[in-house]
Design a protein around this motif. Structure first.
Motif, PDB file in Angstrom:
ATOM      1  N   ASN A 260       7.616  -0.266   8.502  1.00  0.00           N
ATOM      2  CA  ASN A 260       8.914  -0.930   8.370  1.00  0.00           C
ATOM      3  C   ASN A 260       8.977  -1.784   7.107  1.00  0.00           C
ATOM      4  O   ASN A 260      10.001  -1.827   6.429  1.00  0.00           O
ATOM      5  CB  ASN A 260       9.220  -1.792   9.597  1.00  0.00           C
ATOM      6  CG  ASN A 260       9.563  -0.945  10.805  1.00  0.00           C
ATOM      7  OD1 ASN A 260       9.846   0.241  10.692  1.00  0.00           O
ATOM      8  ND2 ASN A 260       9.517  -1.554  11.970  1.00  0.00           N
TER       9      ASN A 260
ATOM     10  N   GLN B   9       7.298  -1.273   4.370  1.00  0.00           N
ATOM     11  CA  GLN B   9       7.371  -0.330   3.255  1.00  0.00           C
ATOM     12  C   GLN B   9       8.769   0.266   3.134  1.00  0.00           C
ATOM     13  O   GLN B   9       9.318   0.363   2.035  1.00  0.00           O
ATOM     14  CB  GLN B   9       6.335   0.771   3.466  1.00  0.00           C
ATOM     15  CG  GLN B   9       6.200   1.706   2.296  1.00  0.00           C
ATOM     16  CD  GLN B   9       5.139   2.763   2.545  1.00  0.00           C
ATOM     17  OE1 GLN B   9       4.825   3.088   3.683  1.00  0.00           O
ATOM     18  NE2 GLN B   9       4.594   3.290   1.473  1.00  0.00           N
ATOM     19  N   GLN B  10       9.382   0.643   4.258  1.00  0.00           N
ATOM     20  CA  GLN B  10      10.732   1.213   4.220  1.00  0.00           C
ATOM     21  C   GLN B  10      11.738   0.214   3.678  1.00  0.00           C
ATOM     22  O   GLN B  10      12.592   0.554   2.863  1.00  0.00           O
ATOM     23  CB  GLN B  10      11.154   1.677   5.618  1.00  0.00           C
ATOM     24  CG  GLN B  10      10.482   2.956   6.060  1.00  0.00           C
ATOM     25  CD  GLN B  10      10.846   3.316   7.493  1.00  0.00           C
ATOM     26  OE1 GLN B  10      11.369   2.509   8.257  1.00  0.00           O
ATOM     27  NE2 GLN B  10      10.555   4.562   7.866  1.00  0.00           N
ATOM     28  N   LEU B  11      11.659  -1.039   4.140  1.00  0.00           N
ATOM     29  CA  LEU B  11      12.586  -2.068   3.669  1.00  0.00           C
ATOM     30  C   LEU B  11      12.416  -2.292   2.172  1.00  0.00           C
ATOM     31  O   LEU B  11      13.396  -2.356   1.430  1.00  0.00           O
ATOM     32  CB  LEU B  11      12.373  -3.380   4.433  1.00  0.00           C
ATOM     33  CG  LEU B  11      13.232  -4.564   3.992  1.00  0.00           C
ATOM     34  CD1 LEU B  11      14.714  -4.261   4.201  1.00  0.00           C
ATOM     35  CD2 LEU B  11      12.843  -5.816   4.742  1.00  0.00           C
TER      36      LEU B  11
ATOM     37  N   PHE C   9      11.144  -0.207  -0.135  1.00  0.00           N
ATOM     38  CA  PHE C   9      11.629   0.945  -0.888  1.00  0.00           C
ATOM     39  C   PHE C   9      13.151   1.025  -0.874  1.00  0.00           C
ATOM     40  O   PHE C   9      13.770   1.369  -1.873  1.00  0.00           O
ATOM     41  CB  PHE C   9      11.025   2.248  -0.370  1.00  0.00           C
ATOM     42  CG  PHE C   9       9.599   2.445  -0.794  1.00  0.00           C
ATOM     43  CD1 PHE C   9       9.204   2.207  -2.097  1.00  0.00           C
ATOM     44  CD2 PHE C   9       8.652   2.874   0.112  1.00  0.00           C
ATOM     45  CE1 PHE C   9       7.897   2.385  -2.495  1.00  0.00           C
ATOM     46  CE2 PHE C   9       7.337   3.059  -0.277  1.00  0.00           C
ATOM     47  CZ  PHE C   9       6.960   2.813  -1.578  1.00  0.00           C
ATOM     48  N   TYR C  10      13.773   0.709   0.256  1.00  0.00           N
ATOM     49  CA  TYR C  10      15.239   0.733   0.334  1.00  0.00           C
ATOM     50  C   TYR C  10      15.830  -0.267  -0.654  1.00  0.00           C
ATOM     51  O   TYR C  10      16.718   0.066  -1.431  1.00  0.00           O
ATOM     52  CB  TYR C  10      15.711   0.431   1.755  1.00  0.00           C
ATOM     53  CG  TYR C  10      17.212   0.294   1.847  1.00  0.00           C
ATOM     54  CD1 TYR C  10      18.024   1.422   1.862  1.00  0.00           C
ATOM     55  CD2 TYR C  10      17.816  -0.960   1.879  1.00  0.00           C
ATOM     56  CE1 TYR C  10      19.404   1.308   1.918  1.00  0.00           C
ATOM     57  CE2 TYR C  10      19.197  -1.078   1.935  1.00  0.00           C
ATOM     58  CZ  TYR C  10      19.981   0.053   1.961  1.00  0.00           C
ATOM     59  OH  TYR C  10      21.343  -0.072   2.005  1.00  0.00           O
ATOM     60  N   LYS C  11      15.331  -1.507  -0.625  1.00  0.00           N
ATOM     61  CA  LYS C  11      15.870  -2.530  -1.522  1.00  0.00           C
ATOM     62  C   LYS C  11      15.576  -2.194  -2.988  1.00  0.00           C
ATOM     63  O   LYS C  11      16.392  -2.455  -3.863  1.00  0.00           O
ATOM     64  CB  LYS C  11      15.325  -3.908  -1.155  1.00  0.00           C
ATOM     65  CG  LYS C  11      15.924  -4.442   0.136  1.00  0.00           C
ATOM     66  CD  LYS C  11      15.594  -5.897   0.322  1.00  0.00           C
ATOM     67  CE  LYS C  11      16.872  -6.662   0.151  1.00  0.00           C
ATOM     68  NZ  LYS C  11      16.743  -8.089   0.248  1.00  0.00           N
TER      69      LYS C  11
ATOM     70  N   GLN D 225      15.212   0.893  -4.268  1.00  0.00           N
ATOM     71  CA  GLN D 225      16.068   2.014  -4.651  1.00  0.00           C
ATOM     72  C   GLN D 225      17.498   1.555  -4.896  1.00  0.00           C
ATOM     73  O   GLN D 225      18.173   2.051  -5.791  1.00  0.00           O
ATOM     74  CB  GLN D 225      16.058   3.091  -3.567  1.00  0.00           C
ATOM     75  CG  GLN D 225      14.782   3.886  -3.520  1.00  0.00           C
ATOM     76  CD  GLN D 225      14.756   4.856  -2.340  1.00  0.00           C
ATOM     77  OE1 GLN D 225      15.504   4.714  -1.379  1.00  0.00           O
ATOM     78  NE2 GLN D 225      13.871   5.828  -2.415  1.00  0.00           N
ATOM     79  N   LYS D 226      17.979   0.633  -4.102  1.00  0.00           N
ATOM     80  CA  LYS D 226      19.348   0.152  -4.237  1.00  0.00           C
ATOM     81  C   LYS D 226      19.477  -0.953  -5.283  1.00  0.00           C
ATOM     82  O   LYS D 226      20.579  -1.363  -5.612  1.00  0.00           O
ATOM     83  CB  LYS D 226      19.868  -0.369  -2.882  1.00  0.00           C
ATOM     84  CG  LYS D 226      19.907   0.690  -1.797  1.00  0.00           C
ATOM     85  CD  LYS D 226      20.889   1.780  -2.136  1.00  0.00           C
ATOM     86  CE  LYS D 226      20.945   2.822  -1.054  1.00  0.00           C
ATOM     87  NZ  LYS D 226      21.776   3.940  -1.358  1.00  0.00           N
TER      88      LYS D 226
ATOM     89  N   HIS E  31      18.484  -4.070  -4.935  1.00  0.00           N
ATOM     90  CA  HIS E  31      18.941  -5.266  -4.231  1.00  0.00           C
ATOM     91  C   HIS E  31      17.933  -6.408  -4.225  1.00  0.00           C
ATOM     92  O   HIS E  31      18.203  -7.435  -3.624  1.00  0.00           O
ATOM     93  CB  HIS E  31      19.303  -4.924  -2.784  1.00  0.00           C
ATOM     94  CG  HIS E  31      20.517  -4.048  -2.670  1.00  0.00           C
ATOM     95  ND1 HIS E  31      20.907  -3.498  -1.487  1.00  0.00           N
ATOM     96  CD2 HIS E  31      21.415  -3.624  -3.580  1.00  0.00           C
ATOM     97  CE1 HIS E  31      21.996  -2.773  -1.668  1.00  0.00           C
ATOM     98  NE2 HIS E  31      22.313  -2.827  -2.941  1.00  0.00           N
TER      99      HIS E  31
END
Length: 157
Positions: free
Chosen positions: A10, A12-14, A16-18, A20-21, A23
């Motif tokens: 989780n 790592q996902q958060l 990578f999401y931020k 990529q965006k 943010h």
């Protein structure tokens, strides 16, 4: 007694999401760095404890190298003090020589552009001799005319 349950996936996902965006701001990076640093300390404390307790065993067997590596990369890359002053991501000097050269050129750009503004001021028509010209980084040239009967407020070009 506090039991910690850490799901590396989780985190790592958060991240990578931020990433990529786009943010992650300076505060996010500092928070992430401090959280990872504290997590390393917690992991080390848990690793020194009794291995018969599942939570401590999981912490000891966890992906500690990943924590160290990510924390090291952030610490090595981001200049937290300068980033907080400027309110933007700032890479530490010495990490990339090409980037350092570009930063040096960019930092000298304002002085060069102000000299260009002064030269251009000398090329203006005689009726505009009482105006000022300056260069503002990220904005461009600023031409300020003094107030007159025809123009009651400064005009920006």
């Amino acid at each position: 007694q506090v039991i910690l349950i850490i799901n590396y996936g989780n985190i790592q996902q958060l991240l990578f999401y931020k990433l990529q965006k786009g943010h992650l701001n300076v505060k996010d990076w500092k928070c992430l760095y401090e959280s990872l640093s504290n997590l390393i300390i917690i992991t080390e404390v848990c690793s020194a404890q009794d291995n018969t307790i599942d939570a401590f065993k999981q912490m000891k067997d966890g992906k500690n190298e990943d924590l160290f590596h990510i924390t090291y990369i952030i610490q090595r890359t981001l200049d937290f003090d300068q980033a907080e002053r400027e309110g933007r991501f700032v890479v530490k000097p010495g990490l990339d020589h090409d980037l350092d050269d570009l930063k040096r050129k960019f930092s000298g750009l304002e002085g060069i552009m102000n000299k260009v503004a002064e030269m251009e001021l000398n090329n203006l028509p005689s009726e505009l001799q009482n105006c000022s010209v300056a260069y503002l980084a990220h904005i461009g040239f600023l031409l300020i005319l003094p107030p007159s009967d025809e123009n009651l407020a400064p005009i920006l070009f």
